[in-house]
Design a protein around this motif. Structure first.
Motif, PDB file in Angstrom:
ATOM      1  N   ARG A 137       7.968  43.075  60.013  1.00 28.76           N
ATOM      2  CA  ARG A 137       9.306  43.645  59.878  1.00 28.76           C
ATOM      3  C   ARG A 137       9.478  44.802  60.853  1.00 28.76           C
ATOM      4  O   ARG A 137       8.554  45.596  61.070  1.00 28.76           O
ATOM      5  CB  ARG A 137       9.500  44.132  58.439  1.00 28.76           C
ATOM      6  CG  ARG A 137      10.751  44.941  58.162  1.00 28.76           C
ATOM      7  CD  ARG A 137      10.700  45.465  56.738  1.00 28.76           C
ATOM      8  NE  ARG A 137      11.744  46.434  56.466  1.00 28.76           N
ATOM      9  CZ  ARG A 137      12.664  46.295  55.532  1.00 28.76           C
ATOM     10  NH1 ARG A 137      12.673  45.220  54.771  1.00 28.76           N
ATOM     11  NH2 ARG A 137      13.576  47.220  55.334  1.00 28.76           N
ATOM     12  N   VAL A 138      10.671  44.908  61.434  1.00 30.04           N
ATOM     13  CA  VAL A 138      11.014  46.054  62.264  1.00 30.04           C
ATOM     14  C   VAL A 138      12.416  46.511  61.868  1.00 30.04           C
ATOM     15  O   VAL A 138      13.305  45.691  61.610  1.00 30.04           O
ATOM     16  CB  VAL A 138      10.942  45.716  63.771  1.00 30.04           C
ATOM     17  CG1 VAL A 138      11.940  44.629  64.145  1.00 30.04           C
ATOM     18  CG2 VAL A 138      11.164  46.974  64.609  1.00 30.04           C
ATOM     19  N   GLU A 185       1.070  49.810  61.353  1.00 27.86           N
ATOM     20  CA  GLU A 185       2.314  50.433  60.895  1.00 27.86           C
ATOM     21  C   GLU A 185       2.780  51.430  61.953  1.00 27.86           C
ATOM     22  O   GLU A 185       1.967  52.161  62.528  1.00 27.86           O
ATOM     23  CB  GLU A 185       2.099  51.160  59.568  1.00 27.86           C
ATOM     24  CG  GLU A 185       1.665  50.240  58.442  1.00 27.86           C
ATOM     25  CD  GLU A 185       1.063  50.973  57.264  1.00 27.86           C
ATOM     26  OE1 GLU A 185       1.039  50.381  56.161  1.00 27.86           O
ATOM     27  OE2 GLU A 185       0.603  52.124  57.433  1.00 27.86           O
ATOM     28  N   LEU A 186       4.078  51.457  62.181  1.00 29.20           N
ATOM     29  CA  LEU A 186       4.643  52.342  63.189  1.00 29.20           C
ATOM     30  C   LEU A 186       5.859  53.048  62.621  1.00 29.20           C
ATOM     31  O   LEU A 186       6.729  52.412  61.998  1.00 29.20           O
ATOM     32  CB  LEU A 186       5.040  51.555  64.447  1.00 29.20           C
ATOM     33  CG  LEU A 186       5.789  52.333  65.530  1.00 29.20           C
ATOM     34  CD1 LEU A 186       4.888  53.407  66.132  1.00 29.20           C
ATOM     35  CD2 LEU A 186       6.304  51.388  66.619  1.00 29.20           C
ATOM     36  N   GLU A 187       5.927  54.368  62.820  1.00 28.84           N
ATOM     37  CA  GLU A 187       7.105  55.153  62.477  1.00 28.84           C
ATOM     38  C   GLU A 187       7.419  56.080  63.644  1.00 28.84           C
ATOM     39  O   GLU A 187       6.522  56.677  64.233  1.00 28.84           O
ATOM     40  CB  GLU A 187       6.866  55.989  61.218  1.00 28.84           C
ATOM     41  CG  GLU A 187       6.745  55.188  59.943  1.00 28.84           C
ATOM     42  CD  GLU A 187       6.530  56.078  58.735  1.00 28.84           C
ATOM     43  OE1 GLU A 187       7.482  56.277  57.967  1.00 28.84           O
ATOM     44  OE2 GLU A 187       5.407  56.581  58.571  1.00 28.84           O
ATOM     45  N   ALA A 188       8.699  56.197  63.976  1.00 27.17           N
ATOM     46  CA  ALA A 188       9.100  57.075  65.066  1.00 27.17           C
ATOM     47  C   ALA A 188      10.516  57.568  64.817  1.00 27.17           C
ATOM     48  O   ALA A 188      11.333  56.884  64.190  1.00 27.17           O
ATOM     49  CB  ALA A 188       9.023  56.350  66.413  1.00 27.17           C
ATOM     50  N   SER A 189      10.780  58.770  65.300  1.00 31.88           N
ATOM     51  CA  SER A 189      12.115  59.343  65.181  1.00 31.88           C
ATOM     52  C   SER A 189      12.381  60.188  66.412  1.00 31.88           C
ATOM     53  O   SER A 189      11.530  60.963  66.844  1.00 31.88           O
ATOM     54  CB  SER A 189      12.222  60.195  63.913  1.00 31.88           C
ATOM     55  OG  SER A 189      13.532  60.688  63.736  1.00 31.88           O
ATOM     56  N   TYR A 190      13.587  60.023  66.979  1.00 32.86           N
ATOM     57  CA  TYR A 190      13.964  60.767  68.179  1.00 32.86           C
ATOM     58  C   TYR A 190      15.365  61.323  67.994  1.00 32.86           C
ATOM     59  O   TYR A 190      16.261  60.621  67.490  1.00 32.86           O
ATOM     60  CB  TYR A 190      13.909  59.876  69.418  1.00 32.86           C
ATOM     61  CG  TYR A 190      14.304  60.591  70.688  1.00 32.86           C
ATOM     62  CD1 TYR A 190      13.463  61.553  71.252  1.00 32.86           C
ATOM     63  CD2 TYR A 190      15.519  60.327  71.311  1.00 32.86           C
ATOM     64  CE1 TYR A 190      13.823  62.222  72.412  1.00 32.86           C
ATOM     65  CE2 TYR A 190      15.881  60.983  72.475  1.00 32.86           C
ATOM     66  CZ  TYR A 190      15.032  61.945  73.023  1.00 32.86           C
ATOM     67  OH  TYR A 190      15.394  62.610  74.168  1.00 32.86           O
ATOM     68  N   GLY A 191      15.569  62.584  68.355  1.00 30.91           N
ATOM     69  CA  GLY A 191      16.885  63.196  68.225  1.00 30.91           C
ATOM     70  C   GLY A 191      17.218  64.054  69.418  1.00 30.91           C
ATOM     71  O   GLY A 191      16.351  64.714  70.004  1.00 30.91           O
ATOM     72  N   VAL A 231      10.127  51.670  54.132  1.00 32.43           N
ATOM     73  CA  VAL A 231       8.860  52.259  54.572  1.00 32.43           C
ATOM     74  C   VAL A 231       7.954  51.147  55.099  1.00 32.43           C
ATOM     75  O   VAL A 231       7.854  50.076  54.493  1.00 32.43           O
ATOM     76  CB  VAL A 231       8.181  52.996  53.400  1.00 32.43           C
ATOM     77  CG1 VAL A 231       6.803  53.510  53.804  1.00 32.43           C
ATOM     78  CG2 VAL A 231       9.062  54.146  52.913  1.00 32.43           C
ATOM     79  N   PRO A 232       7.282  51.338  56.240  1.00 28.99           N
ATOM     80  CA  PRO A 232       6.411  50.283  56.777  1.00 28.99           C
ATOM     81  C   PRO A 232       5.374  49.823  55.765  1.00 28.99           C
ATOM     82  O   PRO A 232       4.731  50.625  55.096  1.00 28.99           O
ATOM     83  CB  PRO A 232       5.736  50.970  57.971  1.00 28.99           C
ATOM     84  CG  PRO A 232       6.681  52.038  58.380  1.00 28.99           C
ATOM     85  CD  PRO A 232       7.318  52.527  57.121  1.00 28.99           C
ATOM     86  N   GLY A 281       8.200  49.982  61.493  1.00 31.58           N
ATOM     87  CA  GLY A 281       7.793  48.591  61.620  1.00 31.58           C
ATOM     88  C   GLY A 281       6.418  48.333  61.051  1.00 31.58           C
ATOM     89  O   GLY A 281       5.605  49.251  60.879  1.00 31.58           O
ATOM     90  N   HIS A 282       6.170  47.072  60.752  1.00 33.24           N
ATOM     91  CA  HIS A 282       4.868  46.633  60.248  1.00 33.24           C
ATOM     92  C   HIS A 282       4.573  45.254  60.794  1.00 33.24           C
ATOM     93  O   HIS A 282       5.443  44.362  60.823  1.00 33.24           O
ATOM     94  CB  HIS A 282       4.852  46.585  58.719  1.00 33.24           C
ATOM     95  CG  HIS A 282       3.568  46.035  58.148  1.00 33.24           C
ATOM     96  ND1 HIS A 282       3.365  44.689  57.928  1.00 33.24           N
ATOM     97  CD2 HIS A 282       2.415  46.663  57.777  1.00 33.24           C
ATOM     98  CE1 HIS A 282       2.144  44.512  57.435  1.00 33.24           C
ATOM     99  NE2 HIS A 282       1.558  45.685  57.334  1.00 33.24           N
ATOM    100  N   LEU A 283       3.336  45.059  61.237  1.00 34.97           N
ATOM    101  CA  LEU A 283       2.855  43.770  61.718  1.00 34.97           C
ATOM    102  C   LEU A 283       1.480  43.554  61.133  1.00 34.97           C
ATOM    103  O   LEU A 283       0.611  44.426  61.247  1.00 34.97           O
ATOM    104  CB  LEU A 283       2.780  43.768  63.255  1.00 34.97           C
ATOM    105  CG  LEU A 283       2.213  42.513  63.930  1.00 34.97           C
ATOM    106  CD1 LEU A 283       3.179  41.348  63.775  1.00 34.97           C
ATOM    107  CD2 LEU A 283       1.936  42.792  65.407  1.00 34.97           C
ATOM    108  N   GLY A 284       1.247  42.419  60.473  1.00 30.00           N
ATOM    109  CA  GLY A 284      -0.060  42.227  59.850  1.00 30.00           C
ATOM    110  C   GLY A 284      -0.289  40.817  59.361  1.00 30.00           C
ATOM    111  O   GLY A 284       0.531  39.914  59.561  1.00 30.00           O
TER     112      GLY A 284
END
Length: 681
Positions: free
Chosen positions: A588-589, A547-553, A73-74, A564-567
């Motif tokens: 982290r990605v 924080e970024l979350e994405a899902s594609y189907g 989890v981000p 991902g998380h950047l901070g």
């Protein structure tokens, strides 16, 4: 770093605006819209930064600890996570750290029971349980979604829900269950998990689970042995539910779970791989959670009443092995264990938390405003066993809370409030100072969201909370007296955007994505000292990131999941000096590419890249890239029906690395082959 974070947020919003959109319903702050592209169902339509890891993903990850389940989890970091006793959960830089298993800034609940200890030195026992007991794990990041769960929550909330008998019987009377066997090559690990479910009649269901997990010492990517990484943990779950009354308006649910480990001749320090200066001990770790929940949910929008009575008991009995620590010197075991500093190595620890939460959710309208209001009261009693090195005592708390989601057209405005008071009392008299202390705080937040009606929404929130004094602060020292006289304060601001839609790039596809920027500031610090000091508290801490979350189907079964998380974070000393916040998460990605063939076969490749890492001593670590392969096969032939076979290869390329915030000597596990077989009946 902050500039790059802001650019990342701008890019995310622009990307969301550029994507073709389709109509959707937005359930709002307390509700969620669930679309899925791959392994993880992303829950959107809410201002909360919330992620749910479902039962299928729990099984696919074949993790040995719950912490290993949610570290994808981000913003979540797993601290020293190769054993259930040593692993800790850190969210956005708060929670477990390199010294203690908890800093009280994240809340953990199992079926409503509040878990966790206070400052247990070098023992990470935030969440000591087995992942196969649970149907899902929910992670709420930050403060805005925390006011129904406690005060002083900065990192977030982790909620676990145990399995139900109806999950195995299909919700109809009869018997059901499952048996799982699992093997992992690294450490020669074995798992057996048995579920037995029975519904004698409609409205009554019972479940028993017994899980056994054992693992030897692991090997790192360079072939060296990771010391202090073996364990053996039996776990047990008993659960029953009765549903009755007109339209099944009433229900009563009982849940009890327990996990135990009896370790002989092991290092006291769970974060290290050898005994070091702290020596060796025999340690029994026993954690129990029990909850009884009554629910009244008639056909009335104004009433959805819940009363949850819970009891959590965490016990750690430690027997020091004579002569194993150089600190002992010429002292006898009795004198060594009675020492107020070194006695922590011998101390028995026990935390018992009894809690009653009564809440009601009401749906109503006032003019043009539609309300979804959750309100409740809560009473908490925590008892800590007295030890030579740690104060014992009682912490009694009373709280009232309210969260009111108000929808006005396309706007949703959600104020949240919590008032909490506490009284902590020492189990032994304190020299020259009072034996009890009272404190209270009013805290709250406001979330605002706007739904464009085409799949795109934007949101923002601000939240303020206070951490009340702890039993661990009880002492006559000047540092403790200062901490007992104040509350630790923080505020968090967030802004972001999300998009959910179908038929975006191709017929039958689905896309969900969410990004949010957060900034947290702590002051009046009572839980962190200046580096190298034992009595000087930090002046402040800031933590910020995206924080970024994405899902594609696609309709053909292809899917892609991204997290991902950047901070960055900064800690400030009273002198004005500043340094990188020692517990801040790494950048982290994580990308997963996979393909599903209906419900029969699921193949996936996961890549996790981590940068800006530091070890437990603050030294920089090289970047790491880890590849994981997973396969789930559900054969549909004769006696193989209701069978699931899972294969996994973790750290495919045998990467040799140390995880973020881990002790320098505790390397991450090397290549590991895993296989599991589950048969439902």
């Amino acid at each position: 770093m902050l500039t790059s974070v802001m650019r990342g947020t701008t890019a995310l919003v622009c990307l969301s605006l550029a994507v073709p959109v389709s109509a959707q319903d937005d359930p709002g702050f307390l509700g969620t819209l669930v679309l899925t592209g791959g392994k993880r169902d992303l829950t959107f339509g809410t201002a909360l930064p919330r992620t749910v890891v479902g039962e299928e993903e729990i099984q696919d990850r074949q993790a040995s600890t719950v912490a290993q389940v949610i570290d994808s989890v981000p913003g979540v970091t797993l601290v020293n996570g190769t054993t259930p006793q040593g692993s800790g959960i850190n969210i956005r830089g708060f929670g477990a750290n390199t010294t203690y298993g908890s800093d009280q800034k994240i809340a953990i609940q199992i079926d409503g029971a509040s878990l966790g200890s206070e400052e247990l030195y070098r023992i990470g026992t935030q969440l000591f349980t087995d992942p196969l007991l649970y149907k899902n794990v929910e992670v709420i990041r930050g403060t805005i979604g925390s006011f129904a769960y406690g005060s002083g929550i900065v990192g977030g909330v982790v909620k676990l829900e145990t399995k139900n008998a109806s999950d195995f019987t299909g919700g109809v009377p009869g018997f059901g269950g499952s048996q799982t066997f699992e093997y992992s090559s690294n450490g020669d690990g074995w798992v057996s998990s048995t579920n037995l479910a029975w519904m004698p009649v409609e409205g009554a269901e019972f479940l028993l689970n017994y899980s056994w997990r054992e693992q030897g010492d692991l090997k790192a990517g360079d072939g060296t042995t990771i010391g202090n990484s073996s364990f053996e943990t039996p776990s047990f779950l008993a659960k029953g539910k009765f549903t009755f009354g007109q339209d099944d308006a009433y229900s009563l649910t009982f849940s009890h779970s327990q996990t135990e480990a009896d370790d002989k001749d092991v290092p006291y320090d769970q974060f290290q791989t050898t005994a070091g200066n702290f020596g060796r001990v025999d340690r029994l770790t026993d954690t129990k959670q029990t909850s009884l929940e009554y629910r009244f949910n008639p056909a009335n929008d104004l009433i959805d009443l819940r009363a949850n009575l819970s009891y959590a008991d965490q016990k750690i009995d430690t027997d020091y092995i004579d002569g194993s620590s150089p600190f002992q010197g010429g002292m006898s075991v009795a004198a060594f264990c009675a020492d107020p500093f070194f006695g922590v190595i011998c101390a028995d620890n026990r935390y018992e938390t009894t809690k009653l939460t009564i809440s009601n959710r009401a749906l109503f309208d006032s003019g043009r405003v539609a309300h979804d209001m959750l309100a409740g009261v809560e009473g908490i009693r925590k008892d800590r066993l007295n030890a030579a090195s740690a104060p014992g005592g009682t912490d009694r708390r009373f709280a009232v809370f309210m969260v009111d989601e108000m929808t006005i057209g396309q706007f949703t405005v959600t104020p949240a409030l919590r008032y909490e008071n506490s009284r902590i009392e020492s189990a032994v008299p304190l020299a020259g100072v009072p034996d009890s202390y009272d404190s209270d705080a009013l805290m709250g937040g406001l979330a605002v969201a706007y739904d464009f009606g085409n799949g795109l929404s934007v949101f923002g929130s601000g939240a303020y909370t206070e951490g009340l004094p702890l039993i661990d602060d009880l002492s006559a020292s000047g540092t403790s007296q200062r901490r007992l006289a104040m509350t630790e304060k923080s505020h968090t601001f967030e802004v972001g955007a999300e998009y959910s839609g179908t038929g975006v790039f191709a017929p039958g596809d689905s896309l969900t994505m969410r990004g949010n920027l957060y900034q947290t500031k702590l002051w009046d610090i009572t839980s962190y000292t200046v580096a190298g000091s034992t009595g000087t508290d930090l002046d402040g801490v800031t933590s910020e990131g995206i924080e970024l979350e994405a899902s594609y189907g696609l309709a053909n079964g292809f899917y892609a999941d991204l997290a991902g998380h950047l901070g960055e974070g900064t800690e400030y000393a009273p002198s004005g000096a500043s340094a990188t916040w020692r517990n801040s998460p790494a950048d982290r990605v994580q990308l997963t590419l996979g393909k599903k063939w209906n419900d029969h076969l699921d193949l996936s490749w996961e890549v996790v890249h981590t940068t800006d890492k530091r070890d437990a001593l603050g030294a920089g670590l090289p970047d790491s890239t880890v590849h994981n392969l997973r396969a789930t096969w559900r054969p549909k032939h004769d006696w193989l029906t209701e069978t699931e076979v899972r294969f996994g290869i973790e750290n495919l390329l045998d990467e040799d690395y140390v995880s973020h915030l881990s002790s320098p000597s505790r390397k991450a596990p090397g290549r590991t082959f895993k296989v599991s077989l589950t048969k439902a009946f």
